[in-house]
Design an enzyme around this catalytic site. Structure first.
Site, PDB file in Angstrom:
ATOM      1  N   HIS A 156     108.962  46.750 -72.593  1.00 37.19           N
ATOM      2  CA  HIS A 156     110.111  45.995 -73.126  1.00 37.19           C
ATOM      3  C   HIS A 156     110.697  45.058 -72.072  1.00 37.19           C
ATOM      4  O   HIS A 156     111.888  44.740 -72.113  1.00 37.19           O
ATOM      5  CB  HIS A 156     111.203  46.943 -73.651  1.00 37.19           C
ATOM      6  CG  HIS A 156     110.684  48.038 -74.522  1.00 37.19           C
ATOM      7  ND1 HIS A 156     110.511  47.903 -75.879  1.00 37.19           N
ATOM      8  CD2 HIS A 156     110.236  49.286 -74.202  1.00 37.19           C
ATOM      9  CE1 HIS A 156     110.009  49.035 -76.367  1.00 37.19           C
ATOM     10  NE2 HIS A 156     109.817  49.875 -75.366  1.00 37.19           N
ATOM     11  N   SER A 277     109.944  18.100 -59.958  1.00 36.82           N
ATOM     12  CA  SER A 277     110.783  17.515 -61.003  1.00 36.82           C
ATOM     13  C   SER A 277     111.139  16.097 -60.592  1.00 36.82           C
ATOM     14  O   SER A 277     111.324  15.806 -59.406  1.00 36.82           O
ATOM     15  CB  SER A 277     112.051  18.354 -61.153  1.00 36.82           C
ATOM     16  OG  SER A 277     113.074  17.587 -61.756  1.00 36.82           O
ATOM     17  N   LYS A 283     113.011  21.647 -57.341  1.00 41.51           N
ATOM     18  CA  LYS A 283     112.147  22.330 -58.294  1.00 41.51           C
ATOM     19  C   LYS A 283     110.677  22.400 -57.890  1.00 41.51           C
ATOM     20  O   LYS A 283     110.143  21.489 -57.280  1.00 41.51           O
ATOM     21  CB  LYS A 283     112.228  21.639 -59.664  1.00 41.51           C
ATOM     22  CG  LYS A 283     113.547  21.757 -60.376  1.00 41.51           C
ATOM     23  CD  LYS A 283     114.003  23.200 -60.615  1.00 41.51           C
ATOM     24  CE  LYS A 283     113.114  23.933 -61.600  1.00 41.51           C
ATOM     25  NZ  LYS A 283     113.239  23.361 -62.956  1.00 41.51           N
ATOM     26  N   GLU A 290     102.421  27.097 -67.913  1.00 43.61           N
ATOM     27  CA  GLU A 290     103.118  26.721 -69.152  1.00 43.61           C
ATOM     28  C   GLU A 290     102.172  26.028 -70.140  1.00 43.61           C
ATOM     29  O   GLU A 290     102.218  26.282 -71.343  1.00 43.61           O
ATOM     30  CB  GLU A 290     104.310  25.819 -68.833  1.00 43.61           C
ATOM     31  CG  GLU A 290     105.453  26.590 -68.173  1.00 43.61           C
ATOM     32  CD  GLU A 290     106.584  25.692 -67.709  1.00 43.61           C
ATOM     33  OE1 GLU A 290     107.669  26.222 -67.482  1.00 43.61           O
ATOM     34  OE2 GLU A 290     106.379  24.465 -67.552  1.00 43.61           O
ATOM     35  N   GLN A 322      81.942  18.516 -92.012  1.00 48.32           N
ATOM     36  CA  GLN A 322      82.004  17.625 -90.851  1.00 48.32           C
ATOM     37  C   GLN A 322      83.259  17.908 -90.004  1.00 48.32           C
ATOM     38  O   GLN A 322      83.293  17.600 -88.815  1.00 48.32           O
ATOM     39  CB  GLN A 322      82.008  16.169 -91.333  1.00 48.32           C
ATOM     40  CG  GLN A 322      82.055  15.136 -90.229  1.00 48.32           C
ATOM     41  CD  GLN A 322      81.797  13.731 -90.768  1.00 48.32           C
ATOM     42  OE1 GLN A 322      80.672  13.410 -91.125  1.00 48.32           O
ATOM     43  NE2 GLN A 322      82.823  12.918 -90.841  1.00 48.32           N
ATOM     44  N   LYS A 325      83.635  20.041 -86.266  1.00 45.27           N
ATOM     45  CA  LYS A 325      83.318  19.675 -84.890  1.00 45.27           C
ATOM     46  C   LYS A 325      84.534  19.467 -83.991  1.00 45.27           C
ATOM     47  O   LYS A 325      84.591  19.976 -82.871  1.00 45.27           O
ATOM     48  CB  LYS A 325      82.447  18.419 -84.867  1.00 45.27           C
ATOM     49  CG  LYS A 325      81.035  18.706 -85.315  1.00 45.27           C
ATOM     50  CD  LYS A 325      80.280  17.433 -85.616  1.00 45.27           C
ATOM     51  CE  LYS A 325      79.305  17.635 -86.738  1.00 45.27           C
ATOM     52  NZ  LYS A 325      79.860  18.125 -88.012  1.00 45.27           N
TER      53      LYS A 325
HETATM   54  N1  ARG Z   1      78.096  13.837 -90.100  1.00 45.86           N
HETATM   55  C1  ARG Z   1      77.753  14.893 -91.009  1.00 45.86           C
HETATM   56  C2  ARG Z   1      78.388  16.214 -90.571  1.00 45.86           C
HETATM   57  O1  ARG Z   1      78.788  16.280 -89.488  1.00 45.86           O
HETATM   58  C3  ARG Z   1      76.282  15.063 -91.041  1.00 45.86           C
HETATM   59  C4  ARG Z   1      75.754  15.598 -92.300  1.00 45.86           C
HETATM   60  C5  ARG Z   1      75.965  14.647 -93.411  1.00 45.86           C
HETATM   61  N2  ARG Z   1      75.241  15.055 -94.539  1.00 45.86           N
HETATM   62  C6  ARG Z   1      75.448  14.516 -95.726  1.00 45.86           C
HETATM   63  N3  ARG Z   1      74.738  14.910 -96.671  1.00 45.86           N
HETATM   64  N4  ARG Z   1      76.371  13.588 -95.899  1.00 45.86           N
HETATM   65  O2  ARG Z   1      78.489  17.139 -91.345  1.00 45.86           O
END
Ligand code: ARG
Length: 460
Positions: A156, A277, A283, A290, A322, A325
């Protein structure tokens, strides 16, 4: 503008469509994996008798050129390159002509992108694992050199019982060991090649998915083509692993922030790993800690964003995928930088051992030991707890030193006074896995040993 699908379409894509759907600005990062996937695919097409050896070699040569153009920054992207897969295939076709136009035989961007992303994730999670090990080595080093130094352990955020500094540092080390295990098991599960699944259903051509899987160094091959192109479990798992690493780093960061305050005074940050700072000349701020804490919010957001994106998708590929990513790239970059910065921060900070032990030696830190002393003479623990609790209350209420009250107590008396001596309480935490020197020594050994094993695993 020539698209991959121009045959079926009377008109080209609208500007707004391209602006909204392109992924090239971020998926360029998959270029080397895309090239690796294409090499394996082309070799597979040749083994299947679909490409002649001469055609294969001309496509492989074109892929080499694409690779070096990308490396040298001379690769020219064009407006119709909606993603890295399109760019590579377009350029290969420019370079290898009719043979290049055979590269995409039996393949879809759906199995292609899944292949690329698995290759990428496997490698990048391995790199994160290496960074964790480096951080753990710093923790181990600091734990070893801390020797028998101790500080208050907290519950605590109130002082509870003293613990060795080494014990406290290793607690963070073990959490990171579990992170390492998780990364390895995520890698083991994702190590499946989707190449050969095509758009969703496989192919009429005599492809051999197991052959390209082996070529690419995957441990296995997909069992179901629909699953192969739509599965992003590995991204979700990677994002969870990375988020939890962030949470672990964030908890340590929070302690570093607290410890470096004047109020705690347990830690001094090195100049190179702290900031000043613009207005307050006195500081010295723990910005690395952080930001580690702050950026963990993003890591959690990346995971929840991906899960939300996946939850409504029917089989198989949908363009929503897509969106896998950017969160993955962001979480990998964030954790990688945080691990490096926190390694430097922890490695360069100076512990104020005197302030730590002074805080830990407050007489009330030995309250449990006083109660356990009574237990050793046959007093039930509940009664012992009440006896010591009453002494602590009297000490606080009446401003009398606990030591004096213990000495005068009929239950405890002079024979218990040694328990209040400096540094005694921590010595008494002797049980396996406990916080005292006798228990921490084997723990240090065990931690060092598993770190050696972790390094071997990463090397392998
Ligand atoms: N740029 C697309 C992705 O990252 C690749 C695959 C696209 N495929 C499609 N059938 N449009 O998912």
């Amino acid at each position: 503008m020539s698209t991959l699908w121009h045959g079926r379409f009377e008109s080209g894509p609208a500007e707004e469509l391209m602006a909204f759907t392109v992924s090239l600005p971020f998926d360029q990062r998959l270029a080397s994996d895309d090239i690796a996937g294409s090499r394996a695919h082309v070799r597979g097409l040749c083994r299947a008798g679909i490409l002649t050896e001469a055609e294969r070699d001309s496509v492989l040569a074109a892929l080499d050129t694409v690779e070096s153009e990308l490396a040298q920054g001379t690769f020219v992207f064009v407006a119709s390159d909606e993603d890295i897969h399109t760019s590579v295939e377009r350029r290969v076709t420019e370079l290898a002509g009719a043979a290049g136009a055979k590269l995409h035989t039996g393949r879809s961007r759906n199995d292609q992108v899944a292949t690329d992303l698995r290759l990428f994730t496997k490698r990048e999670l391995g790199a994160i694992a290496s960074r964790i090990v480096v951080f753990q080595e710093t923790l181990l080093d600091r734990a070893r050199t801390a020797g028998d130094a101790y500080l208050p352990g907290y519950t605590h955020l109130q002082r509870a019982q003293p613990v060795l500094l080494a014990h406290h540092l290793l607690a963070h080390g073990w959490a990171l060991s579990r992170d390492l295990d998780r990364l390895h098991s995520t890698i083991d599960r994702l190590d499946i090649s989707p190449l050969g699944a095509g758009a969703l259903a496989g192919s009429s051509l005599p492809l051999d998915p197991a052959g390209t899987a082996a070529d690419l160094g995957f441990a296995g091959v997909f069992a179901n083509s629909l699953d192969a192109v739509s599965d992003r479990d590995f991204v979700a798992e990677a994002l969870f692993d990375l988020a939890l690493i962030g949470v672990h780093l964030s908890r340590l960061a929070e302690e570093i922030i607290l410890w470096s305050t004047d109020e705690f005074g347990f830690l001094r940050l090195d100049d190179a790993y702290s900031t000043g700072s613009s207005m307050l000349p006195q500081k010295k701020n723990p910005d690395i800690a952080e930001l580690t804490r702050g950026k963990t919010g993003r890591l959690i957001g990346n995971l929840t964003g991906l899960l939300a994106m996946l939850k409504g998708l029917p089989l198989a590929y949908n363009r929503d995928l897509q969106e896998d990513k950017e969160p993955l790239f962001d979480s990998l970059d964030t954790v990688s930088l945080a691990l490096a910065a926190m390694t430097g921060l922890l490695g360069s900070s100076i512990f104020n051992l005197a302030a730590m032990s002074e805080a830990a030696d407050a007489p009330t830190s030995a309250a449990t030991d006083l109660a356990e002393h009574l237990v050793a003479t046959g007093v039930p623990f509940r009664d012992a707890h009440a006896i010591v609790g009453a002494l602590v209350r009297k000490s606080l209420d009446e401003g009398i030193a606990l030591r004096d009250l213990v000495g005068a107590s009929d239950d405890l008396g002079e024979s218990a006074l040694h328990l209040l001596d400096w540094g005694v309480a921590v010595q008494r935490r002797t049980t396996p896995g406990g916080a005292g020197p006798a228990a921490v020594a084997p723990q240090l050994e065990a931690f060092a040993q598993q770190l050696v094993a972790a390094k071997e695993r990463i090397g392998a």
